[in-house]
Design an enzyme around this catalytic site. Structure first.
Site, PDB file in Angstrom:
ATOM      1  N   THR A 165       6.247   0.747   1.906  1.00 29.91           N
ATOM      2  CA  THR A 165       7.252   1.577   2.573  1.00 29.91           C
ATOM      3  C   THR A 165       6.499   2.587   3.427  1.00 29.91           C
ATOM      4  O   THR A 165       5.792   3.448   2.885  1.00 29.91           O
ATOM      5  CB  THR A 165       8.115   2.332   1.540  1.00 29.91           C
ATOM      6  N   LEU A 223       0.831  -1.206   0.000  1.00 34.66           N
ATOM      7  CA  LEU A 223       0.000   0.000   0.000  1.00 34.66           C
ATOM      8  C   LEU A 223       0.868   1.258   0.000  1.00 34.66           C
ATOM      9  O   LEU A 223       2.059   1.201   0.312  1.00 34.66           O
ATOM     10  CB  LEU A 223      -0.915  -0.037   1.228  1.00 34.66           C
ATOM     11  N   PRO A 224       0.253   2.424  -0.313  1.00 37.18           N
ATOM     12  CA  PRO A 224       1.076   3.627  -0.468  1.00 37.18           C
ATOM     13  C   PRO A 224       1.769   4.109   0.810  1.00 37.18           C
ATOM     14  O   PRO A 224       2.954   4.447   0.773  1.00 37.18           O
ATOM     15  CB  PRO A 224       0.069   4.676  -0.961  1.00 37.18           C
ATOM     16  N   LYS A 257       9.440  10.958  -0.834  1.00 35.30           N
ATOM     17  CA  LYS A 257       8.658  10.249   0.185  1.00 35.30           C
ATOM     18  C   LYS A 257       9.586   9.568   1.189  1.00 35.30           C
ATOM     19  O   LYS A 257       9.429   9.689   2.403  1.00 35.30           O
ATOM     20  CB  LYS A 257       7.761   9.189  -0.482  1.00 35.30           C
ATOM     21  N   LYS A 312      15.359   0.363   5.127  1.00 37.36           N
ATOM     22  CA  LYS A 312      14.919   0.984   3.859  1.00 37.36           C
ATOM     23  C   LYS A 312      15.148   2.506   3.878  1.00 37.36           C
ATOM     24  O   LYS A 312      15.705   3.062   2.932  1.00 37.36           O
ATOM     25  CB  LYS A 312      13.437   0.655   3.654  1.00 37.36           C
TER      26      LYS A 312
HETATM   27  P1  NAD Z   1       0.792   2.308  -6.324  1.00 36.65           P
HETATM   28  O1  NAD Z   1       0.209   3.619  -5.957  1.00 36.65           O
HETATM   29  O2  NAD Z   1       1.064   1.986  -7.759  1.00 36.65           O
HETATM   30  O3  NAD Z   1      -0.117   1.120  -5.727  1.00 36.65           O
HETATM   31  C1  NAD Z   1      -0.769   1.184  -4.500  1.00 36.65           C
HETATM   32  C2  NAD Z   1      -2.094   0.435  -4.664  1.00 36.65           C
HETATM   33  O4  NAD Z   1      -2.743   0.379  -3.394  1.00 36.65           O
HETATM   34  C3  NAD Z   1      -3.048   1.149  -5.629  1.00 36.65           C
HETATM   35  O5  NAD Z   1      -3.461   0.235  -6.642  1.00 36.65           O
HETATM   36  C4  NAD Z   1      -4.214   1.572  -4.742  1.00 36.65           C
HETATM   37  O6  NAD Z   1      -5.471   1.536  -5.398  1.00 36.65           O
HETATM   38  C5  NAD Z   1      -4.131   0.539  -3.632  1.00 36.65           C
HETATM   39  N1  NAD Z   1      -4.780   0.936  -2.389  1.00 36.65           N
HETATM   40  C6  NAD Z   1      -4.646   2.097  -1.704  1.00 36.65           C
HETATM   41  N2  NAD Z   1      -5.399   2.076  -0.585  1.00 36.65           N
HETATM   42  C7  NAD Z   1      -6.005   0.869  -0.557  1.00 36.65           C
HETATM   43  C8  NAD Z   1      -6.921   0.237   0.323  1.00 36.65           C
HETATM   44  N3  NAD Z   1      -7.349   0.858   1.428  1.00 36.65           N
HETATM   45  N4  NAD Z   1      -7.345  -1.004   0.037  1.00 36.65           N
HETATM   46  C9  NAD Z   1      -6.909  -1.634  -1.094  1.00 36.65           C
HETATM   47  N5  NAD Z   1      -6.059  -1.102  -1.972  1.00 36.65           N
HETATM   48  C10 NAD Z   1      -5.614   0.138  -1.711  1.00 36.65           C
HETATM   49  O7  NAD Z   1       2.138   2.194  -5.474  1.00 36.65           O
HETATM   50  P2  NAD Z   1       3.394   1.240  -5.765  1.00 36.65           P
HETATM   51  O8  NAD Z   1       4.352   1.936  -6.676  1.00 36.65           O
HETATM   52  O9  NAD Z   1       2.903  -0.126  -6.098  1.00 36.65           O
HETATM   53  O10 NAD Z   1       4.098   1.247  -4.322  1.00 36.65           O
HETATM   54  C11 NAD Z   1       3.567   0.492  -3.230  1.00 36.65           C
HETATM   55  C12 NAD Z   1       4.504   0.651  -2.056  1.00 36.65           C
HETATM   56  O11 NAD Z   1       5.811   0.181  -2.439  1.00 36.65           O
HETATM   57  C13 NAD Z   1       4.691   2.103  -1.595  1.00 36.65           C
HETATM   58  O12 NAD Z   1       4.756   2.135  -0.193  1.00 36.65           O
HETATM   59  C14 NAD Z   1       6.007   2.529  -2.243  1.00 36.65           C
HETATM   60  O13 NAD Z   1       6.670   3.541  -1.493  1.00 36.65           O
HETATM   61  C15 NAD Z   1       6.772   1.204  -2.213  1.00 36.65           C
HETATM   62  N6  NAD Z   1       7.809   1.086  -3.243  1.00 36.65           N
HETATM   63  C16 NAD Z   1       7.565   1.424  -4.550  1.00 36.65           C
HETATM   64  C17 NAD Z   1       8.583   1.312  -5.504  1.00 36.65           C
HETATM   65  C18 NAD Z   1       8.335   1.672  -6.958  1.00 36.65           C
HETATM   66  O14 NAD Z   1       9.326   1.748  -7.730  1.00 36.65           O
HETATM   67  N7  NAD Z   1       7.098   1.877  -7.402  1.00 36.65           N
HETATM   68  C19 NAD Z   1       9.849   0.818  -5.134  1.00 36.65           C
HETATM   69  C20 NAD Z   1      10.064   0.450  -3.813  1.00 36.65           C
HETATM   70  C21 NAD Z   1       9.035   0.578  -2.878  1.00 36.65           C
END
Ligand code: NAD
Length: 296
Positions: A96, A65-66, A246, A171
Site C-alpha cells: 500500500t 513492502l512497507p 498510514k 484502497k
Molecule cells: P511488514 O512490515 O510486516 O513487512 C514488510 C517486509 O518488507 C518486512 O519483512 C521488511 O523486512 C521487508 N522489507 C522492507 N524493505 C525491504 C527491502 N528493501 N528489501 C526487502 N525486504 C524489505 O508489513 P506488512 O504488514 O506485511 O504490510 C506490507 C504492506 O501491505 C504494507 O504496505 C501495508 O500497508 C500493506 N497492508 C498490510 C495489512 C496488514 O494487516 N498487515 C493489510 C493490508 C495491507
C-alpha cells in the site's frame, strides 16, 4: 509451474508466499530479515542474497513492502528490479503506497518493456493466510490478465480498477471511508451509553436502520453485539490504528495533489494521530472508541 520472485516477507508477504508454494510454484524470495527468509525457505522456497537476484530469471515478481520509498528503491536504479529483469517479466506490487509513486514506477516498468500492476490488498493477515485477500488492481489490461492467475491463488476477489495507480486509489478511498465510518459508529455508541441506551439495543436498532454500515455490523467497536470484533478481546488487532493512520495519510496526500476536499478524512487522520502520539498505534483501529470515551 511458474518461477516466481517474492520480495517483502512480512506479516502479509510471508503467508502469501506460503500459498504460492502450496499451489506448486517455484519461489525465490528475499527480505532484509533473515528470520522472514527462513520461514519461507523452510516451506520450500529458494532464497536470493539481494532483491535484484530475485528478479533475474523470474517470470513473475511480487513485492509486498512497507511504503513508497521502499518500492522506489527496490524497483528503480542501476541494480533495481527493472534494470536486471528480462523484458516481459510481470511485476505485481501489492504494497500500500502513495498513488504518485505507484504511477511513476508502473510507467518506468512499461518503458523498460515489463508488464506491471499496482495491486494493494484488503483482508489483513487472516486473508493473506487463508488466500482470501481482495486485490484492487491498476494497470494495462495485458498486465492485469498476466497477473490474475497468481492473484487468484492469493486472493478471492480480484478487481481491475483501471489504469496504473487506480488500485492504490481504490484502497485509500475505501480505507478513508472505513476510518471515518468507524469514528462515526464509535461516537454514536459513546453518546448512547451516556444517554442511558445500552450498546446492544442501539446495535439491534441501528443495524437494521439507516445508520447501518460495515463498521457497525461486522466490526462493532463495543463488546457484545458482534462476537468476532476486536472489541471482545480488548482491541487486539485486527487492523491496527497505526495502519489506519498510514492509509488516512496516504488519502490526504492524494487529496491535496488533486485539490479534493476531504475534511472528514483530515479529521479522521487527526484523531488516529492522537492514538499514535499516545503510544496506542498497535491497538486495533476500532479502539478509537476508547479515545472518544477518554479511557485510552
Ligand atoms: P511488514 O512490515 O510486516 O513487512 C514488510 C517486509 O518488507 C518486512 O519483512 C521488511 O523486512 C521487508 N522489507 C522492507 N524493505 C525491504 C527491502 N528493501 N528489501 C526487502 N525486504 C524489505 O508489513 P506488512 O504488514 O506485511 O504490510 C506490507 C504492506 O501491505 C504494507 O504496505 C501495508 O500497508 C500493506 N497492508 C498490510 C495489512 C496488514 O494487516 N498487515 C493489510 C493490508 C495491507
Amino acid at each position: 509451474m511458474a518461477k516466481i520472485g517474492f520480495i517483502g516477507l512480512g506479516n502479509m508477504g510471508g503467508p502469501m508466499v506460503q500459498n504460492l508454494i502450496k499451489a506448486g510454484h517455484d519461489l525465490v524470495v528475499f527480505d532484509l530479515s533473515a528470520d522472514a527468509i527462513k520461514k519461507a525457505t523452510d516451506a520450500g522456497a529458494a532464497s536470493a542474497t539481494n532483491a535484484a537476484d530475485v528478479a533475474r530469471g523470474a517470470e513473475i515478481v511480487v513485492t509486498m513492502l512497507p511504503a513508497g520509498s521502499h518500492v522506489s528503491s527496490v524497483y528503480l536504479g542501476d541494480q533495481g528490479l527493472l534494470a536486471v529483469a528480462a523484458k516481459g517479466t510481470v511485476f505485481i506490487d501489492s504494497s500500500t503506497i502513495d498513488v504518485e509513486t505507484a504511477r511513476a514506477v508502473v510507467s518506468e516498468a512499461e518503458q523498460a518493456g515489463m508488464k506491471m500492476v499496482d495491486a494493494p490488498v484488503s483482508g489483513g493477515v487472516g486473508g493473506a493466510e487463508a488466500g482470501t485477500l481482495t486485490f484492487m488492481v491498476g494497470g494495462e489490461n495485458a498486465a492485469f490478465e498476466a497477473a490474475k492467475p497468481y492473484l487468484d491463488i492469493m486472493g478471492k476477489n480480484i478487481f481491475h480498477a483501471g489504469g496504473a495507480g487506480n488500485g492504490q486509489v481504490a484502497k485509500v478511498c475505501n480505507n478513508m471511508l472505513l476510518g471515518i465510518s468507524m469514528i462515526g459508529v464509535a461516537e454514536a455508541f459513546v453518546l448512547a451509553e451516556k444517554l442511558g441506551l445500552d450498546g446492544q439495543t442501539l446495535f439491534d436498532i441501528s443495524s437494521t436502520a439507516s445508520g447501518q454500515c460495515w463498521s457497525m455490523t461486522s466490526y462493532c467497536p463495543v463488546p457484545g453485539p458482534v462476537p468476532s470484533s476486536p472489541a471482545n478481546r480488548d482491541y487486539e488487532p485486527g487492523f491496527t490504528a497505526g495502519m489506519m493512520l498510514k492509509d488516512l495519510r496516504l488519502a490526504q496526500t492524494a487529496a491535496q495533489g488533486v485539490k479534493a476536499a476531504t475534511p472528514l478524512g483530515a479529521q479522521a487522520a487527526a484523531l488516529y494521530s492522537l492514538m499514535e502520539a499516545g503510544g496506542h498505534d498497535q491497538v486495533d483501529f476500532s479502539g478509537i472508541i476508547k479515545l472518544l470515551k477518554g479511557t485510552l
